[in-house]
Design an enzyme around this catalytic site. Structure first.
Site, short mmCIF file in Angstrom:
data_model
loop_
_atom_site.label_atom_id
_atom_site.label_comp_id
_atom_site.label_asym_id
_atom_site.label_seq_id
_atom_site.Cartn_x
_atom_site.Cartn_y
_atom_site.Cartn_z
N LYS A 285 0.84 -1.20 0.00
CA LYS A 285 0.00 0.00 0.00
C LYS A 285 0.87 1.25 0.00
O LYS A 285 2.01 1.20 0.45
CB LYS A 285 -0.85 0.03 1.29
CG LYS A 285 -1.99 -0.93 1.34
CD LYS A 285 -2.79 -0.75 2.62
CE LYS A 285 -3.94 -1.74 2.71
NZ LYS A 285 -4.98 -1.52 1.70
N ARG A 359 -10.42 -11.28 1.87
CA ARG A 359 -11.30 -12.34 1.31
C ARG A 359 -10.61 -13.70 1.33
O ARG A 359 -11.28 -14.72 1.34
CB ARG A 359 -11.75 -11.92 -0.10
CG ARG A 359 -10.65 -11.83 -1.10
CD ARG A 359 -11.06 -11.02 -2.33
NE ARG A 359 -11.06 -9.58 -2.05
CZ ARG A 359 -11.41 -8.67 -2.95
NH1 ARG A 359 -11.81 -9.03 -4.16
NH2 ARG A 359 -11.39 -7.38 -2.64
N1 BES Z 1 -8.19 -3.54 4.40
C1 BES Z 1 -8.33 -3.14 3.06
C2 BES Z 1 -9.62 -2.34 2.81
C3 BES Z 1 -9.67 -0.99 3.45
C4 BES Z 1 -9.21 0.11 2.78
C5 BES Z 1 -10.23 -0.82 4.70
C6 BES Z 1 -9.27 1.37 3.37
C7 BES Z 1 -10.30 0.42 5.29
C8 BES Z 1 -9.81 1.52 4.62
C9 BES Z 1 -8.35 -4.36 2.15
O1 BES Z 1 -7.58 -5.42 2.56
C10 BES Z 1 -7.83 -3.94 0.82
O2 BES Z 1 -6.70 -3.57 0.75
N2 BES Z 1 -8.68 -4.01 -0.19
C11 BES Z 1 -8.30 -3.63 -1.52
C12 BES Z 1 -8.84 -4.64 -2.47
C13 BES Z 1 -8.34 -4.49 -3.88
C14 BES Z 1 -6.86 -4.78 -3.93
C15 BES Z 1 -9.10 -5.45 -4.77
C16 BES Z 1 -8.87 -2.25 -1.79
O3 BES Z 1 -9.99 -1.97 -1.34
O4 BES Z 1 -8.19 -1.46 -2.41
MN MN Z 2 -5.57 -5.24 1.96
#
Ligand code: BES
Ligand code: MN
Ligand code: ZN
Length: 506
Positions: A285, A359
């Site tokens: 990230k 997931r």
């Molecule tokens: N934990 C994150 C989702 C999230 C983002 C929660 C911001 C709270 C605040 C999750 O694991 C994630 O990174 N999801 C990705 C999925 C994508 C790579 C398909 C996302 O939402 O960008």
């Molecule tokens: Mn994530």
């Protein structure tokens, strides 16, 4: 719970200034307090309140506070008038916020005791739920995570006592019961908020498992089982282990069961995503706001706290919380984009993006849930940024195919003020998560991201009623709301407990 607020309920004696502390009184906008004759005021106090309302027609504006220090005695030493807005627009949710403001006003004046005058009939609720809402509003509004603060502590002086003053004619017994329930529920929300606020170096999966274990010490109907990596391996939880492989922290699969109901009845199963930290893994990230990913275990915290509350309340129900807990880190053994994982269900998953890790761990946990032949499965997860894009920061996304179960969640949402909104889960979304080389892929890109994530999860759920709650937005608030300070909200706890109480008709 940091500040143990002691809550009591008392009957008010009409026409006297029976208490000399800090008194909170709720007022509607544009109303002159005509009904107050039955209330516990001496004439002078009553006249003072009436005078303020007469001179300031905005004193009743929603959430407005007016603080006065009466000089006549005996009288309350401080009166906080709290606006409720227009009577015909009044809701219990607004009342929670107004009560929170009363608590904050009292505390900021360095009072350690607040007396709230409540008259359910005046507030147009015939039951004792107003008292519960007052307790929740005051308690939740005052939350602060200060476990790691060593300096400036004298700034904080906690409100220690809350007295709910009800008119003689009201059913004080019912009010007492409801406030006691609200205290327990608020404590559970504090538990979740504390866990979520803990930094990832302090709250590892192992520590989370220990905290779950510690909850069972006082309660015999609560049982915790912890699966460690070798056991997960034996069970074939390779999707969960794949996520864990990039971290030096041991993953833990936490199973908390509360069997308060009939032995023969199928339990409800709550599944909560618990990434004690989500760096994104190899699909790292960006640095900005990455610190907030210590809150990526908010789903796990919510289901743990909800089951804990169910046991505290002694609900006649069987409920199991499954909490897959791990870190998502980019270590040398980390799983890579392109890797294919064989999940516990036997279905294979192509990892497109290691940041879509929630997931993966939920796939194994949802599959594991089938062992219980559950009456229903509800999963709670900070799953997708896409859900925040769709619904905003304050709203939980709900997806699932079971109409009646979704209705139950909607009802609990209305009762608790936890905003939940449904997103569709139509067939076409399922097409988008098929992989060319495996059964599924873990990311279908940005469009409809909250829903394709839910479609993915649904592939691992057995033939049981199931609902998925995406709490990515409300789990961590960048701006505080009426009775949720910014940061960890504990979203899901009150919703799930309300859902359970409704099932028990309590
Ligand atoms: N934990 C994150 C989702 C999230 C983002 C929660 C911001 C709270 C605040 C999750 O694991 C994630 O990174 N999801 C990705 C999925 C994508 C790579 C398909 C996302 O939402 O960008
Ligand atoms: Mn994530
Ligand atoms: Zn995540």
């Amino acid at each position: 719970m940091k500040s143990e607020l002691k809550v009591t309920v008392r009957n008010a004696v009409a026409g006297t200034d029976q208490d000399l502390g800090c008194l909170g009184i709720f007022v509607f906008q544009g109303e002159r307090f005509e009904k107050a004759d039955n209330w516990p005021f001496g004439k002078e106090t009553l006249n003072l309140i009436r005078k303020i309302l007469k001179r300031n027609d905005l004193a009743g504006k929603l959430y407005r506070e007016t603080v006065v220090f009466p000089e006549h005695g005996p009288a309350p030493t401080m009166i906080i008038l709290i606006g409720l807005g227009k009577r015909n627009e009044f809701t219990l949710e607004k009342f929670r916020g107004a009560a929170a403001n009363a608590g904050k006003a009292a505390q900021s004046h360095r009072e350690d005791k607040l007396i709230l005058l409540l008259d359910p009939s005046y507030l147009q609720f015939d039951g004792p739920e107003v008292a519960g809402a007052a307790v929740e509003g005051v308690t939740l509004g005052l939350y602060k995570f200060s476990a790691f603060k060593t300096l400036d502590r004298e700034e904080v002086r906690d409100l220690k006592f809350l007295t709910i003053l009800v008119p003689e004619r009201s059913r004080a017994k019912a009010v007492r019961t409801e406030t006691a329930v609200a205290v327990k529920i608020s404590r559970a929300v504090y538990l979740a908020r504390d866990l979520i606020s803990m930094p990832a170096n302090e709250l590892t999966p192992t520590v989370l498992a220990e905290k779950a274990q510690a909850l069972t010490e006082k309660r015999d109907k609560l049982k915790v089982t912890i699966l460690s990596a070798p056991e997960m391996k034996r069970l074939g939880m390779n999707a969960l282990l794949g996520v864990a492989s990039g971290s030096v922290q041991e993953p833990k699969f936490i199973i908390v069961s509360y069997l308060g109901g009939d032995e023969a009845t199928a339990p409800l199963v709550f599944v909560g995503k618990a990434l004690t930290f989500d760096s994104g893994g190899i699909s790292l990230k960006p640095a900005e706001k990455m610190d907030e990913m210590k809150s990526d275990m908010a789903g796990g915290a919510a289901v743990l706290a909800a089951v804990s509350a169910a046991s505290e309340l002694g609900l006649p129900i069987n409920v199991v919380a499954l909490i897959p807990a791990t870190e998502n880190m980019p270590g040398g053994k980390a799983c890579r984009p392109g890797d294919i994982l064989r999940s516990m269900s036997g279905k294979t998953i192509e990892v497109i993006n290691t940041d879509a890790e929630g997931r993966l761990i939920l796939a194994d946990a949802l599959h594991y849930a089938s062992r219980f032949e559950p009456a229903a499965i509800i999963d709670v997860a900070t799953l997708t940024g896409a859900c925040i894009v769709a619904l905003g920061e304050q709203v939980t996304g709900m997806m699932g195919a079971d109409g009646p179960l979704k209705e139950e969640i909607k009802r609990a949402s209305e009762q608790t003020g936890e905003m939940v909104w449904e997103l569709p889960l139509w067939e076409n979304y399922h097409e988008q998560i098929k992989s060319e080389v495996a059964d599924f892929k873990n990311s279908a890109g940005r469009p409809g991201g909250a829903i394709t994530a839910a479609a993915f999860l649904s592939s691992f759920v057995g033939p049981y009623p199931w609902v998925h709650l995406d709490i990515a937005g409300p789990a961590w608030l960048t701006k505080g709301t009426a009775y949720h300070p910014k940061g960890a909200s504990g979203v899901g706890v009150r919703l799930l407990v309300r859902f359970l109480r409704n099932r028990c008709r309590q």
